[in-house]
Motif scaffolding. Structure first.
Motif, PDB file in Angstrom:
ATOM      1  N   GLY A 269       0.840  -1.076  -0.069  1.00  0.00           N
ATOM      2  CA  GLY A 269       0.039  -0.008   0.015  1.00  0.00           C
ATOM      3  C   GLY A 269       0.965   1.527  -0.015  1.00  0.00           C
ATOM      4  O   GLY A 269       1.527   1.654  -0.965  1.00  0.00           O
ATOM      5  N   HIS A 270       0.957   1.941   1.015  1.00  0.00           N
ATOM      6  CA  HIS A 270       1.856   3.104   1.096  1.00  0.00           C
ATOM      7  C   HIS A 270       2.240   3.384   2.653  1.00  0.00           C
ATOM      8  O   HIS A 270       1.513   2.998   3.646  1.00  0.00           O
ATOM      9  CB  HIS A 270       1.057   4.285   0.752  1.00  0.00           C
ATOM     10  CG  HIS A 270      -0.308   4.739   1.457  1.00  0.00           C
ATOM     11  ND1 HIS A 270      -1.513   4.573   1.644  1.00  0.00           N
ATOM     12  CD2 HIS A 270      -0.327   5.524   2.641  1.00  0.00           C
ATOM     13  CE1 HIS A 270      -2.419   4.804   2.495  1.00  0.00           C
ATOM     14  NE2 HIS A 270      -1.666   5.512   3.203  1.00  0.00           N
ATOM     15  N   ILE A 271       2.993   4.241   2.938  1.00  0.00           N
ATOM     16  CA  ILE A 271       3.581   4.702   4.110  1.00  0.00           C
ATOM     17  C   ILE A 271       3.351   6.307   3.986  1.00  0.00           C
ATOM     18  O   ILE A 271       3.938   6.892   3.186  1.00  0.00           O
ATOM     19  CB  ILE A 271       5.049   4.226   4.349  1.00  0.00           C
ATOM     20  CG1 ILE A 271       5.184   2.990   4.468  1.00  0.00           C
ATOM     21  CG2 ILE A 271       5.775   5.089   5.497  1.00  0.00           C
ATOM     22  CD1 ILE A 271       6.687   2.510   4.674  1.00  0.00           C
ATOM     23  N   ALA A 272       2.777   6.762   5.186  1.00  0.00           N
ATOM     24  CA  ALA A 272       2.377   8.133   5.243  1.00  0.00           C
ATOM     25  C   ALA A 272       3.588   8.786   5.942  1.00  0.00           C
ATOM     26  O   ALA A 272       4.260   8.358   6.734  1.00  0.00           O
ATOM     27  CB  ALA A 272       1.136   8.305   6.498  1.00  0.00           C
ATOM     28  N   VAL A 273       3.903  10.285   5.511  1.00  0.00           N
ATOM     29  CA  VAL A 273       5.174  10.857   5.769  1.00  0.00           C
ATOM     30  C   VAL A 273       4.791  12.369   6.283  1.00  0.00           C
ATOM     31  O   VAL A 273       3.763  13.116   5.644  1.00  0.00           O
ATOM     32  CB  VAL A 273       6.268  10.871   4.644  1.00  0.00           C
ATOM     33  CG1 VAL A 273       7.430  11.652   5.040  1.00  0.00           C
ATOM     34  CG2 VAL A 273       6.369   9.476   4.199  1.00  0.00           C
ATOM     35  N   LYS A 274       5.468  12.925   7.369  1.00  0.00           N
ATOM     36  CA  LYS A 274       5.351  14.277   7.633  1.00  0.00           C
ATOM     37  C   LYS A 274       6.622  14.706   7.557  1.00  0.00           C
ATOM     38  O   LYS A 274       7.570  14.101   8.248  1.00  0.00           O
ATOM     39  CB  LYS A 274       4.539  14.330   9.110  1.00  0.00           C
ATOM     40  CG  LYS A 274       3.393  13.691   9.035  1.00  0.00           C
ATOM     41  CD  LYS A 274       2.952  14.189  10.565  1.00  0.00           C
ATOM     42  CE  LYS A 274       2.708  15.684  10.804  1.00  0.00           C
ATOM     43  NZ  LYS A 274       1.860  16.150  12.221  1.00  0.00           N
ATOM     44  N   SER A 275       7.063  15.808   6.769  1.00  0.00           N
ATOM     45  CA  SER A 275       8.299  16.395   6.461  1.00  0.00           C
ATOM     46  C   SER A 275       8.292  17.823   6.897  1.00  0.00           C
ATOM     47  O   SER A 275       7.729  18.530   6.371  1.00  0.00           O
ATOM     48  CB  SER A 275       8.884  15.971   5.073  1.00  0.00           C
ATOM     49  OG  SER A 275       9.927  16.364   4.666  1.00  0.00           O
ATOM     50  N   TRP A 276       9.330  18.122   7.567  1.00  0.00           N
ATOM     51  CA  TRP A 276       9.767  19.382   7.719  1.00  0.00           C
ATOM     52  C   TRP A 276      11.075  19.965   7.177  1.00  0.00           C
ATOM     53  O   TRP A 276      12.044  19.336   7.432  1.00  0.00           O
ATOM     54  CB  TRP A 276       9.684  19.641   9.468  1.00  0.00           C
ATOM     55  CG  TRP A 276       8.191  19.647  10.071  1.00  0.00           C
ATOM     56  CD1 TRP A 276       7.326  20.465  10.266  1.00  0.00           C
ATOM     57  CD2 TRP A 276       7.863  18.336  10.606  1.00  0.00           C
ATOM     58  NE1 TRP A 276       6.384  20.034  10.956  1.00  0.00           N
ATOM     59  CE2 TRP A 276       6.484  18.953  11.113  1.00  0.00           C
ATOM     60  CE3 TRP A 276       8.312  16.971  10.766  1.00  0.00           C
ATOM     61  CZ2 TRP A 276       5.788  17.685  11.758  1.00  0.00           C
ATOM     62  CZ3 TRP A 276       7.705  16.174  11.513  1.00  0.00           C
ATOM     63  CH2 TRP A 276       6.353  16.486  12.018  1.00  0.00           C
ATOM     64  N   GLY A 277      11.074  21.301   6.785  1.00  0.00           N
ATOM     65  CA  GLY A 277      12.522  21.983   6.688  1.00  0.00           C
ATOM     66  C   GLY A 277      12.853  21.867   5.232  1.00  0.00           C
ATOM     67  O   GLY A 277      12.060  21.088   4.309  1.00  0.00           O
ATOM     68  N   ASN A 278      13.885  22.235   5.004  1.00  0.00           N
ATOM     69  CA  ASN A 278      14.410  22.223   3.632  1.00  0.00           C
ATOM     70  C   ASN A 278      14.836  20.662   3.188  1.00  0.00           C
ATOM     71  O   ASN A 278      15.868  20.174   4.030  1.00  0.00           O
ATOM     72  CB  ASN A 278      15.793  23.131   3.412  1.00  0.00           C
ATOM     73  CG  ASN A 278      16.104  23.516   2.253  1.00  0.00           C
ATOM     74  OD1 ASN A 278      16.204  22.649   1.390  1.00  0.00           O
ATOM     75  ND2 ASN A 278      16.623  24.724   2.018  1.00  0.00           N
ATOM     76  N   GLU A 279      14.655  20.339   2.264  1.00  0.00           N
ATOM     77  CA  GLU A 279      14.957  18.926   1.711  1.00  0.00           C
ATOM     78  C   GLU A 279      16.309  18.911   1.488  1.00  0.00           C
ATOM     79  O   GLU A 279      17.100  17.576   1.335  1.00  0.00           O
ATOM     80  CB  GLU A 279      14.199  18.575   0.479  1.00  0.00           C
ATOM     81  CG  GLU A 279      12.637  18.375   0.878  1.00  0.00           C
ATOM     82  CD  GLU A 279      11.787  18.004  -0.414  1.00  0.00           C
ATOM     83  OE1 GLU A 279      12.332  17.698  -1.274  1.00  0.00           O
ATOM     84  OE2 GLU A 279      10.440  18.024  -0.094  1.00  0.00           O
ATOM     85  N   SER A 280      17.018  19.842   1.127  1.00  0.00           N
ATOM     86  CA  SER A 280      18.405  19.877   0.839  1.00  0.00           C
ATOM     87  C   SER A 280      19.415  19.712   2.116  1.00  0.00           C
ATOM     88  O   SER A 280      20.410  19.330   1.933  1.00  0.00           O
ATOM     89  CB  SER A 280      19.128  20.861  -0.076  1.00  0.00           C
ATOM     90  OG  SER A 280      18.625  22.161   0.926  1.00  0.00           O
ATOM     91  N   HIS A 281      18.725  19.728   3.192  1.00  0.00           N
ATOM     92  CA  HIS A 281      19.639  19.821   4.511  1.00  0.00           C
ATOM     93  C   HIS A 281      19.812  18.364   4.786  1.00  0.00           C
ATOM     94  O   HIS A 281      18.961  17.285   4.167  1.00  0.00           O
ATOM     95  CB  HIS A 281      18.900  20.345   5.467  1.00  0.00           C
ATOM     96  CG  HIS A 281      18.766  21.999   5.582  1.00  0.00           C
ATOM     97  ND1 HIS A 281      18.137  22.676   6.112  1.00  0.00           N
ATOM     98  CD2 HIS A 281      19.475  22.739   4.518  1.00  0.00           C
ATOM     99  CE1 HIS A 281      18.136  24.256   5.896  1.00  0.00           C
ATOM    100  NE2 HIS A 281      19.341  24.037   5.031  1.00  0.00           N
ATOM    101  N   PHE A 282      20.765  18.074   5.795  1.00  0.00           N
ATOM    102  CA  PHE A 282      20.907  16.677   6.135  1.00  0.00           C
ATOM    103  C   PHE A 282      19.556  16.010   6.907  1.00  0.00           C
ATOM    104  O   PHE A 282      19.133  16.615   7.619  1.00  0.00           O
ATOM    105  CB  PHE A 282      21.981  16.550   7.095  1.00  0.00           C
ATOM    106  CG  PHE A 282      22.554  15.108   7.255  1.00  0.00           C
ATOM    107  CD1 PHE A 282      23.567  14.753   6.436  1.00  0.00           C
ATOM    108  CD2 PHE A 282      22.231  14.346   8.176  1.00  0.00           C
ATOM    109  CE1 PHE A 282      24.155  13.325   6.633  1.00  0.00           C
ATOM    110  CE2 PHE A 282      22.861  13.073   8.381  1.00  0.00           C
ATOM    111  CZ  PHE A 282      23.710  12.921   7.575  1.00  0.00           C
TER     112      PHE A 282
END
Length: 261
Positions: free
Chosen positions: A17-30
């Motif tokens: 199926g799928h995995i739900a994600v919450k993402s914060w901040g700049n994706e170019s950061h570590f």
């Protein structure tokens, strides 16, 4: 939540199926990948992430069968390695060369096992209120397994599908199904809405979780140069209720003198 930390929510496709994600901040950061505990979800990290340094990209997932992620097969006991595999799907999706793993409770177990299998991928480990798997003596394993199966069967018989109208009602129903740690209301407000390693390791243990960690394991860990263990006041959900003190310690561990508090 800090207005400067941009929040994104999306799904990652996986075979079941799928995995739900919450993402914060700049994706170019570590990247720092956060993994919640059993019967929790990614919402348990909301307050903590809001207090941590903005120089990282924070990615929190709902584990399979939790939150908004697709469920594994119903009524089948799930092994820890199922979650490790799910984590590999997530990290492969982002194509990260290196990342930091931060886990709470079961999530810390998953993070530790992932680092054992894929040590070249993990820059650092942050383990919240867990030091090791809880082992069972060999001569007690069969009876332990039988007891666990009976517990699973009994839990499935008692699960209620009755709708709930308030947070207090939802908290009551959820705590009836929790095996180890009951949720306090503040922790529930964050969670219910979404209903041998060589890298450096930070282990934060709560003083009021009611567990007596084996002294031999603690002593072995304390002898390792790459492991730092620190006790902080609070119960098993100290990363929610006591997020400020946790954020300060983690911020220092990440090499920054100040967290966002």
């Amino acid at each position: 939540m800090d207005v400067n930390l941009k929040l994104k929510e999306f799904n990652i496709s996986v075979p079941w199926g799928h995995i739900a994600v919450k993402s914060w901040g700049n994706e170019s950061h570590f990247p720092i990948l956060a993994i919640h505990g059993i019967q929790d979800n990614a919402g348990s990290f909301d307050q903590l992430v809001s207090l941590l340094p903005q120089t990282y990209n924070y990615v929190c997932i709902d584990l399979p069968s939790h939150g908004r992620s697709s469920r594994f097969t119903e009524h089948i006991p799930i092994h820890l390695w199922n979650f490790v595999l799910a984590l590999k799907f997530v990290t492969d999706h982002f194509n990260w060369d290196k990342f930091i793993l931060m886990g709470h409770s079961l999530g810390a177990h998953i993070a530790l096992q992932f680092a054992i299998v894929f040590p070249e991928k993990v820059e650092k480990l942050i383990l919240l209120d867990i030091i090791s798997l809880l082992a069972v003596e060999p001569d007690k394993f069969v009876s332990h397994l039988c007891d666990r199966y009976e517990k699973i069967l009994e839990e499935n018989r008692q699960i209620s599908n009755k709708p709930v109208d308030t947070l207090d009602d939802a908290l009551h129903e959820l705590n009836k199904q929790r095996v180890l740690f009951p949720l306090k209301k503040k922790a529930a407000e964050m969670i219910l809405p979404r209903s041998v390693v060589e890298c450096p390791i930070l282990i934060l243990l709560s003083t009021e979780n009611g567990w007596n960690w084996p002294k031999d394991i603690l002593q072995a860990f304390q002898k390792q140069r790459n492991i730092k263990i620190q006790w902080l006041s609070g119960d098993h959900y100290f990363h929610i209720v006591g997020a400020k003190s946790i954020a300060l310690v983690i911020g220092n561990y990440l090499g920054l003198s100040k967290s966002k508090i």
